[in-house]
Structures are given as structure tokens and as C-alpha cells.
Design a protein around this motif. Structure first.
Motif, PDB file in Angstrom:
ATOM      1  N   ASN A 284      37.776  31.775  44.102  1.00 53.88           N
ATOM      2  CA  ASN A 284      39.148  32.222  43.814  1.00 53.88           C
ATOM      3  C   ASN A 284      39.230  32.927  42.463  1.00 53.88           C
ATOM      4  OD1 ASN A 284      40.728  31.629  46.114  1.00 53.88           O
ATOM      5  ND2 ASN A 284      40.636  29.445  45.631  1.00 53.88           N
ATOM      6  N   THR A 285      38.388  32.528  41.530  1.00 59.93           N
ATOM      7  CA  THR A 285      38.357  33.209  40.228  1.00 59.93           C
ATOM      8  C   THR A 285      37.895  34.653  40.379  1.00 59.93           C
ATOM      9  OG1 THR A 285      37.983  31.175  38.969  1.00 59.93           O
ATOM     10  CG2 THR A 285      37.270  33.234  37.949  1.00 59.93           C
ATOM     11  N   VAL A 286      36.804  34.876  41.129  1.00 62.74           N
ATOM     12  CA  VAL A 286      36.304  36.247  41.267  1.00 62.74           C
ATOM     13  C   VAL A 286      37.190  37.080  42.186  1.00 62.74           C
ATOM     14  CG1 VAL A 286      33.950  35.576  40.687  1.00 62.74           C
ATOM     15  CG2 VAL A 286      34.637  35.609  43.098  1.00 62.74           C
ATOM     16  N   ILE A 287      37.914  36.420  43.097  1.00 64.55           N
ATOM     17  CA  ILE A 287      38.912  37.139  43.890  1.00 64.55           C
ATOM     18  C   ILE A 287      40.019  37.662  42.978  1.00 64.55           C
ATOM     19  CG2 ILE A 287      40.738  36.870  45.619  1.00 64.55           C
ATOM     20  CD1 ILE A 287      38.810  34.964  47.129  1.00 64.55           C
ATOM     21  N   ARG A 288      40.501  36.797  42.084  1.00 66.14           N
ATOM     22  CA  ARG A 288      41.601  37.192  41.184  1.00 66.14           C
ATOM     23  C   ARG A 288      41.180  38.239  40.164  1.00 66.14           C
ATOM     24  NH1 ARG A 288      42.698  31.525  41.376  1.00 66.14           N
ATOM     25  NH2 ARG A 288      41.510  31.250  39.436  1.00 66.14           N
ATOM     26  N   ASN A 289      39.953  38.151  39.648  1.00 64.26           N
ATOM     27  CA  ASN A 289      39.575  39.091  38.584  1.00 64.26           C
ATOM     28  C   ASN A 289      39.017  40.422  39.100  1.00 64.26           C
ATOM     29  OD1 ASN A 289      36.762  38.820  39.118  1.00 64.26           O
ATOM     30  ND2 ASN A 289      36.514  37.204  37.579  1.00 64.26           N
ATOM     31  N   GLY A 290      38.894  40.559  40.408  1.00 66.89           N
ATOM     32  CA  GLY A 290      38.507  41.838  40.986  1.00 66.89           C
ATOM     33  C   GLY A 290      37.026  42.038  41.229  1.00 66.89           C
ATOM     34  N   SER A 291      36.177  41.170  40.693  1.00 67.11           N
ATOM     35  CA  SER A 291      34.741  41.374  40.884  1.00 67.11           C
ATOM     36  C   SER A 291      34.319  41.132  42.339  1.00 67.11           C
ATOM     37  CB  SER A 291      33.944  40.470  39.937  1.00 67.11           C
ATOM     38  OG  SER A 291      34.307  39.112  40.075  1.00 67.11           O
ATOM     39  N   TYR A 292      35.022  40.246  43.017  1.00 69.51           N
ATOM     40  CA  TYR A 292      34.775  39.994  44.451  1.00 69.51           C
ATOM     41  C   TYR A 292      35.037  41.266  45.258  1.00 69.51           C
ATOM     42  CZ  TYR A 292      36.343  38.338  49.116  1.00 69.51           C
ATOM     43  OH  TYR A 292      36.570  38.168  50.456  1.00 69.51           O
TER      44      TYR A 292
END
Length: 322
Positions: A284-292
Motif C-alpha cells: 500500500n505504501t508503494v501504491i500510494r507513492n507511485g513507484s508501484y
């Protein structure tokens, strides 16, 4: 960061993938996916998207793994581009699954140790604790939830691939496969879908599907090229990749990996080993920060993105007892 695809290839694959969740658009599925011989960077120098450690999430990792300092992840590292496959050095494992695993390990402050393995051994090794997690296009099912915990990160989609010169223009529902010769992987979710469709057709008095099974991608693509089969049904990412780099086939339909129900691809851990929450929070962190999203876009799988990672969502139903 290096680019994996030409702008043209990216555009056409995004169009191709856009049919994944809602079913095929008859005006789109017949489009040629890419010019023959489209080039993909398969070198070991991937310049992967990376993420920063988040201390609060790293603290959720079981102490044994934190003390070790490594996250041991199993993946089927050969024969499944763009999911997980070998780079040109025949050693480095590349693809969207390793890339997402790297992001998760970064957030957890751990060194990622990838273990290429067979599909069958992946489950055994995660269950035994040999691997901390599996990132390998694993679909959440109710049966698997008996032994494993899951943190979702992609929508599960399967597609039908035909030769470029095939008269088949669209496969969207059971009647479209009546009388066709179709290759599908034994024991897979896509086989379950095709078996259900064939059963419905037989009940309606339509011609049955002629099922064909092969041991390797080379075998079923040889069968497709030679006309021994009409279509191949498999995971959308793998088929999209093959269409793009080969230029001799096209996708004519896509459905949920669960058929009539939603299906999710997820990271898999041993049941109740305490790791799944950390994986979920990292995702969920990488989803929110755009790297995902950046990782999915590198492999042109943006249409399979999830808005949030869930822990143990409803899985594909259990098979009825015979």
C-alpha cells in the motif's frame, strides 16, 4: 531509468491490456499488437524502480527475518515473460514479479534474495518456511487460504491468443469457443474457466471444445503457428508479451482469471507466520507513492493495477467434492 519498450510498443500494449477487466471490446481486440520483432531490454542491467525504507512498516516484520536482514522470495524464474524470467545472462531473474518484490523489500529495509523455482515447489517451499513469500502470479483461492496468507497486488486476467491470420475475431463468452481446438495449461485457473464454458456449451447442444495440452510455451506456440490448435488460453501478461515481441499473433478476448468472479494476484506467505501484514502495508505504501504504478507501466500492465492491497480477500471458490 532505462526504457523497456518503444513508445509505439507501449501504446499498443496498453490498448491491448485495457480489455482485461471489463471483457473485450470488439473494436479493439482485432488490432495488431506490435510490429514484428519489437525489441525488449532483457539485459541483466534493469535499473529497477526502488523505494525507501519505512521504519514503522519494517518493525512489523517477524524478528527472525529482521535479524537475518534478507527477504527470501520464491518465483518461477523462467519461461514466463514479462512476469518472471531470465535475462540475457541466463542468470538474473527479471520481470514485473521480481520488480514488485524489490519494492516491498526496500520498504521493509531488507535485502531481497530471489529463489527461482518450479510452480509446484513454490507452494511447498513457502509452506515449509524455506521461502518467506512467493511472488509468482499466484491467484487467491479459498483452498489456498487454508495454508497460506495473501496480500494482493494485481488483478488476475486471462486471454485468448490466435494467429494473426486466424478468422477468429472475438472470444467473449462460452458460445465463442464451441467447436474450437484450444490449448490450455493443465490444472490452471484458465483450464477451469474453459471446462465450465465447455460444459455450458454441451448442455446447450453446441459443439465441444477440443482440449490440447502441451508441456512448454514452445510446444503450444508451435501448435498455434502450424494450425494444429485454433487458440491458446493463458495469463494475459504472458500472452501480451508474446504478441508484442513476435508480431505473428493477436489477442481476441480477455476475461477475469476467475471467469464470472473477480480474481486477485497476491504475494503468498505461510499461514499465520506474521509476515502478511508487513507485505500488505509495504504494497500500500508503494501504491500510494507511485513507484508501484511505475513498475507496472514499465511492463505495460497498468490495467491490472489494484487501488489498494488487501489481506486474504474472497478467493476463487472451492472445487465441489466429487
Amino acid at each position: 531509468m532505462s526504457r523497456f519498450w518503444s513508445p509505439l510498443l507501449a501504446a499498443v500494449l496498453l490498448t491491448l491490456a485495457s480489455v482485461a477487466c471489463a471483457g473485450p471490446d470488439p473494436d479493439q481486440v482485432a488490432q495488431r499488437a506490435a510490429p514484428p520483432g519489437a525489441t525488449v531490454n532483457t539485459s541483466p542491467e534493469q535499473n529497477r524502480v526502488r523505494a525507501e525504507k519505512v521504519d514503522a512498516i519494517a518493525a512489523l516484520v517477524p524478528q527472525e527475518i529482521r535479524d537475518r536482514g534478507r527477504l527470501v522470495v520464491g518465483t518461477t524464474g523462467s519461461g514466463n515473460p514479462p512476469l518472471s524470467f531470465r535475462a540475457d545472462d541466463d542468470t538474473t531473474v527479471i520481470g514485473v514479479e521480481p520488480d514488485i518484490a524489490h519494492l516491498v523489500a526496500d520498504v521493509l529495509g531488507l535485502e531481497l534474495h530471489l529463489e527461482p523455482t518450479s510452480w509446484e515447489n513454490l507452494f511447498l517451499a513457502v509452506e515449509s518456511g524455506q521461502y518467506d513469500a512467493g511472488f509468482s502470479n499466484v491467484t487467491v483461492t479459498e483452498e489456498r487460504k487454508d495454508k497460506y496468507d495473501f496480500a494482493t497486488y494485481r488483478v488476475d486476467t486471462v486471454s485468448f491468443e490466435v494467429r494473426e491470420d486466424s478468422p477468429i475475431q472475438r472470444i467473449a463468452e462460452p458460445k465463442d469457443v464451441a467447436g474450437l481446438t484450444i490449448s490450455v495449461g493443465s490444472g490452471t485457473n484458465q483450464e477451469e474457466i474453459l471446462l465450465r464454458w465447455d460444459e455450458q456449451n454441451r448442455a446447450a447442444g453446441l459443439a465441444p471444445v477440443d482440449f490440447r495440452y502441451y508441456q512448454s510455451p514452445g510446444d503450444y506456440y508451435l501448435a498455434l503457428d502450424s494450425g494444429r490448435i485454433d487458440a491458446y488460453l493463458g495469463p494475459n501478461p504472458t500472452l501480451a508479451y508474446h504478441v508484442a515481441v513476435g508480431g505473428t499473433t493477436r489477442i481476441v478476448g480477455s476475461v477475469s482469471g476467475g471467469g464470472d468472479v473477480k480474481a486477485d494476484i497476491a504475494a503468498m506467505t505461510r499461514k499465520d507466520n506474521g509476515l502478511v501484514r508487513a507485505l500488505n502495508e509495504a504494497l500500500n505504501t508503494v501504491i500510494r507513492n507511485g513507484s508501484y504504478a511505475e513498475v507496472l507501466d514499465r511492463w505495460n500492465l497498468g490495467s491490472e493495477a489494484v487501488a489498494t492491497s488487501e489481506i486474504n480477500p474472497p478467493g476463487l471458490p472451492r472445487k465441489p467434492l466429487s
